[in-house]
Design a protein around this motif. Structure first.
Motif, mmCIF file in Angstrom:
data_model
loop_
_atom_site.group_PDB
_atom_site.id
_atom_site.type_symbol
_atom_site.label_atom_id
_atom_site.label_comp_id
_atom_site.label_asym_id
_atom_site.label_seq_id
_atom_site.Cartn_x
_atom_site.Cartn_y
_atom_site.Cartn_z
ATOM 1 N N LEU A 1 0.802 -1.220 0.000
ATOM 2 C CA LEU A 1 0.000 0.000 0.000
ATOM 3 C C LEU A 1 0.836 1.271 0.000
ATOM 4 O O LEU A 1 0.291 2.369 -0.143
ATOM 5 C CB LEU A 1 -0.941 0.019 1.211
ATOM 6 N N VAL A 2 2.138 1.132 0.162
ATOM 7 C CA VAL A 2 3.045 2.282 0.169
ATOM 8 C C VAL A 2 3.990 2.132 -1.020
ATOM 9 O O VAL A 2 4.646 1.105 -1.165
ATOM 10 C CB VAL A 2 3.843 2.360 1.490
ATOM 11 N N PRO A 3 4.064 3.139 -1.873
ATOM 12 C CA PRO A 3 4.946 3.050 -3.042
ATOM 13 C C PRO A 3 6.415 2.912 -2.652
ATOM 14 O O PRO A 3 6.827 3.311 -1.559
ATOM 15 C CB PRO A 3 4.712 4.372 -3.765
ATOM 16 N N ALA A 4 7.188 2.399 -3.581
ATOM 17 C CA ALA A 4 8.597 2.139 -3.323
ATOM 18 C C ALA A 4 9.473 3.384 -3.476
ATOM 19 O O ALA A 4 10.418 3.566 -2.709
ATOM 20 C CB ALA A 4 9.097 1.038 -4.258
ATOM 21 N N THR A 5 9.168 4.252 -4.433
ATOM 22 C CA THR A 5 10.056 5.392 -4.680
ATOM 23 C C THR A 5 9.688 6.591 -3.798
ATOM 24 O O THR A 5 8.540 6.739 -3.385
ATOM 25 C CB THR A 5 10.001 5.836 -6.155
ATOM 26 N N LEU A 6 10.669 7.428 -3.556
ATOM 27 C CA LEU A 6 10.427 8.634 -2.756
ATOM 28 C C LEU A 6 9.423 9.569 -3.429
ATOM 29 O O LEU A 6 8.573 10.155 -2.762
ATOM 30 C CB LEU A 6 11.737 9.370 -2.500
ATOM 31 N N LYS A 7 9.505 9.693 -4.744
ATOM 32 C CA LYS A 7 8.574 10.562 -5.460
ATOM 33 C C LYS A 7 7.141 10.053 -5.281
ATOM 34 O O LYS A 7 6.236 10.844 -4.998
ATOM 35 C CB LYS A 7 8.935 10.622 -6.941
ATOM 36 N N GLU A 8 6.949 8.749 -5.442
ATOM 37 C CA GLU A 8 5.607 8.191 -5.289
ATOM 38 C C GLU A 8 5.120 8.291 -3.848
ATOM 39 O O GLU A 8 3.942 8.526 -3.601
ATOM 40 C CB GLU A 8 5.574 6.739 -5.769
ATOM 41 N N ARG A 9 6.027 8.130 -2.895
ATOM 42 C CA ARG A 9 5.639 8.285 -1.486
ATOM 43 C C ARG A 9 5.216 9.725 -1.204
ATOM 44 O O ARG A 9 4.264 9.967 -0.462
ATOM 45 C CB ARG A 9 6.775 7.878 -0.557
ATOM 46 N N ALA A 10 5.921 10.665 -1.789
ATOM 47 C CA ALA A 10 5.560 12.078 -1.612
ATOM 48 C C ALA A 10 4.184 12.350 -2.222
ATOM 49 O O ALA A 10 3.366 13.063 -1.622
ATOM 50 C CB ALA A 10 6.622 12.974 -2.242
ATOM 51 N N LEU A 11 3.910 11.776 -3.375
ATOM 52 C CA LEU A 11 2.584 11.928 -3.989
ATOM 53 C C LEU A 11 1.501 11.279 -3.122
ATOM 54 O O LEU A 11 0.413 11.827 -2.970
ATOM 55 C CB LEU A 11 2.568 11.324 -5.391
ATOM 56 N N MET A 12 1.816 10.128 -2.551
ATOM 57 C CA MET A 12 0.865 9.472 -1.660
ATOM 58 C C MET A 12 0.558 10.376 -0.465
ATOM 59 O O MET A 12 -0.607 10.561 -0.095
ATOM 60 C CB MET A 12 1.411 8.132 -1.168
ATOM 61 N N ASP A 13 1.591 10.964 0.116
ATOM 62 C CA ASP A 13 1.396 11.877 1.241
ATOM 63 C C ASP A 13 0.579 13.099 0.812
ATOM 64 O O ASP A 13 -0.291 13.564 1.549
ATOM 65 C CB ASP A 13 2.737 12.327 1.816
ATOM 66 N N GLN A 14 0.859 13.612 -0.374
ATOM 67 C CA GLN A 14 0.129 14.779 -0.879
ATOM 68 C C GLN A 14 -1.351 14.457 -1.009
ATOM 69 O O GLN A 14 -2.199 15.214 -0.530
ATOM 70 C CB GLN A 14 0.688 15.187 -2.233
ATOM 71 N N TRP A 15 -1.691 13.336 -1.636
ATOM 72 C CA TRP A 15 -3.107 12.994 -1.831
ATOM 73 C C TRP A 15 -3.774 12.581 -0.531
ATOM 74 O O TRP A 15 -4.974 12.808 -0.357
ATOM 75 C CB TRP A 15 -3.258 11.940 -2.928
ATOM 76 N N SER A 16 -3.017 12.032 0.393
ATOM 77 C CA SER A 16 -3.574 11.748 1.722
ATOM 78 C C SER A 16 -3.898 13.054 2.438
ATOM 79 O O SER A 16 -4.918 13.166 3.120
ATOM 80 C CB SER A 16 -2.594 10.916 2.557
ATOM 81 N N SER A 17 -3.053 14.050 2.255
ATOM 82 C CA SER A 17 -3.299 15.365 2.840
ATOM 83 C C SER A 17 -4.539 16.015 2.229
ATOM 84 O O SER A 17 -5.335 16.638 2.939
ATOM 85 C CB SER A 17 -2.080 16.262 2.645
ATOM 86 N N VAL A 18 -4.717 15.858 0.933
ATOM 87 C CA VAL A 18 -5.921 16.381 0.279
ATOM 88 C C VAL A 18 -7.158 15.734 0.895
ATOM 89 O O VAL A 18 -8.144 16.411 1.188
ATOM 90 C CB VAL A 18 -5.862 16.151 -1.250
ATOM 91 N N GLU A 19 -7.104 14.443 1.114
ATOM 92 C CA GLU A 19 -8.236 13.745 1.741
ATOM 93 C C GLU A 19 -8.512 14.310 3.129
ATOM 94 O O GLU A 19 -9.651 14.607 3.478
ATOM 95 C CB GLU A 19 -7.967 12.240 1.804
ATOM 96 N N GLN A 20 -7.467 14.486 3.909
ATOM 97 C CA GLN A 20 -7.635 14.911 5.301
ATOM 98 C C GLN A 20 -8.078 16.368 5.436
ATOM 99 O O GLN A 20 -8.777 16.712 6.382
ATOM 100 C CB GLN A 20 -6.335 14.701 6.069
ATOM 101 N N THR A 21 -7.683 17.211 4.499
ATOM 102 C CA THR A 21 -7.993 18.639 4.639
ATOM 103 C C THR A 21 -9.074 19.142 3.695
ATOM 104 O O THR A 21 -9.760 20.117 4.011
ATOM 105 C CB THR A 21 -6.728 19.497 4.434
ATOM 106 N N ASN A 22 -9.227 18.506 2.532
ATOM 107 C CA ASN A 22 -10.146 19.019 1.522
ATOM 108 C C ASN A 22 -11.327 18.107 1.225
ATOM 109 O O ASN A 22 -12.258 18.542 0.549
ATOM 110 C CB ASN A 22 -9.398 19.303 0.215
ATOM 111 N N VAL A 23 -11.276 16.880 1.675
ATOM 112 C CA VAL A 23 -12.388 15.963 1.426
ATOM 113 C C VAL A 23 -13.110 15.631 2.728
ATOM 114 O O VAL A 23 -14.295 15.936 2.882
ATOM 115 C CB VAL A 23 -11.931 14.670 0.709
#
Length: 131
Positions: free
Chosen positions: A9-31
């Motif tokens: 459930l967690v991507p392997a690359t740092l870039k993908e992990r950062a994107l995962m964190d970004q979209w998780s933040s969108v869920e927590q603050t904007n959804v």
């Protein structure tokens, strides 16, 4: 949670992990805070003022528009693999199906298609199916 799923459930690359964190933040603050206004009102029968619902609807429109951008190009928020970023949105989308917001999803076809894929996952059907 990710360890239980063999860390799939967690991507392997740092870039993908950062994107995962970004979209998780969108869920927590904007959804979730705005979705909950509708869930409180329509599902839990805890009345919300119309002005509150109007602001929440406008915020969800912005969130769905933002979610549409990556979903227009890929299957999931972070790419072609389901991640925690997708998982975090699922309970809210499930409950929003019981509110007037469900009628807005067709305005965001990429979000609607993504939600269709998410809710068809076997694990989600097990969680949401009546026993």
């Amino acid at each position: 949670l990710s360890a239980k799923a063999g860390d799939q459930l967690v991507p392997a690359t740092l870039k993908e992990r950062a994107l995962m964190d970004q979209w998780s933040s969108v869920e927590q603050t904007n959804v979730s805070p705005h979705a909950m206004k509708f869930i409180y009102h329509y599902v839990f029968k805890r009345p919300q003022e119309q002005a509150v619902l109007d602001l929440a609807e406008a915020a969800l429109d912005k969130a769905f528009a933002a979610l549409s951008a990556p979903l227009a190009k890929q299957t999931f928020l972070v790419g072609e693999k389901f991640t925690i970023a997708d998982l975090g949105h699922m309970p809210y989308l499930e409950y929003l199906e019981q509110t007037p917001i469900k009628d807005k999803l067709p305005q965001y076809p990429h979000v609607a298609a993504w939600w269709g894929r998410l809710r068809e996952r076997e694990s989600w059907r097990k969680v949401t199916s009546p026993t």
